[in-house]
Motif scaffolding. Sequence first.
Motif, short mmCIF file in Angstrom:
data_model
loop_
_atom_site.label_atom_id
_atom_site.label_comp_id
_atom_site.label_asym_id
_atom_site.label_seq_id
_atom_site.Cartn_x
_atom_site.Cartn_y
_atom_site.Cartn_z
N ARG A 67 0.96 -1.26 0.02
CA ARG A 67 -0.11 0.10 0.03
C ARG A 67 0.77 1.25 -0.09
N ARG A 70 -0.98 4.69 -0.28
CA ARG A 70 -1.61 5.09 0.75
C ARG A 70 -0.70 5.46 1.84
N GLU A 71 0.63 4.80 1.79
CA GLU A 71 1.38 5.31 2.99
C GLU A 71 2.17 6.49 2.68
N ALA A 73 0.35 9.09 0.98
CA ALA A 73 -0.65 9.92 1.10
C ALA A 73 -0.78 10.20 2.79
N LEU A 74 -0.59 9.37 3.66
CA LEU A 74 -0.51 9.33 4.95
C LEU A 74 0.52 10.10 5.85
N VAL A 118 3.87 11.16 -1.95
CA VAL A 118 2.85 10.36 -2.98
C VAL A 118 3.73 9.86 -4.07
N TYR A 122 4.01 6.10 -5.30
CA TYR A 122 3.65 5.70 -6.52
C TYR A 122 4.75 4.99 -7.33
N GLU A 125 5.41 1.75 -5.66
CA GLU A 125 4.12 0.76 -6.27
C GLU A 125 4.41 0.31 -7.56
#
Length: 132
Positions: A67, A70-71, A73-74, A118, A122, A125
Motif C-alpha cells: 500500500r 496510501r502510505e 498520502a498518510l 505520494v 507511486y 508501487e
Amino acid sequence: MHVASGTKLFGFGILTWLLPFLVSVPFYSPEGEPLYDIFLIKSVLLVFSAALGTALILVYFRGVRARYIREGALLGGVWLAINWALDVAVLLPLSGMDIGAYMGEIGLRYLMIPIIAVGIGYAAEQAVRGRG
C-alpha cells in the motif's frame, strides 16, 4: 501501521520542521532581521528542506511492504499537519505574521511534502508491480 512506524512517522515529521528551523537561525539577527538577502535565505532553506524531506521519506519507505501510495498520502498528510502546527505555534508568534501572509509566503510551500511522498509511493508501487 504499528508503533515503530508510527514513532518514525511522527518523529521524522518533527525533524522536517526542526532541522530547517535550526539551519535558519544563523541567517537572522537576534531581533529577527535577515542578515543576508531574503531570497537567498529562502532558496537555501527550500533546497535544504526538500533534500531532507526526500531523504526522510526514502528512509521511512524502507519499512513499507504494501500500500505504498496510501502510505505516501498518510505520511504527506501527517507531516504537512505537523509542519503547519509547529509554524503556527512557534514561527507565527516569533515573526508576527498573520495567517494570510504566512500561507502566501511559507505555508503553501509545505505542499511539497505530500506531493513528494505520494510520488515516491507511486514509484515504489510501480516498481513492486514490475512496471518501474
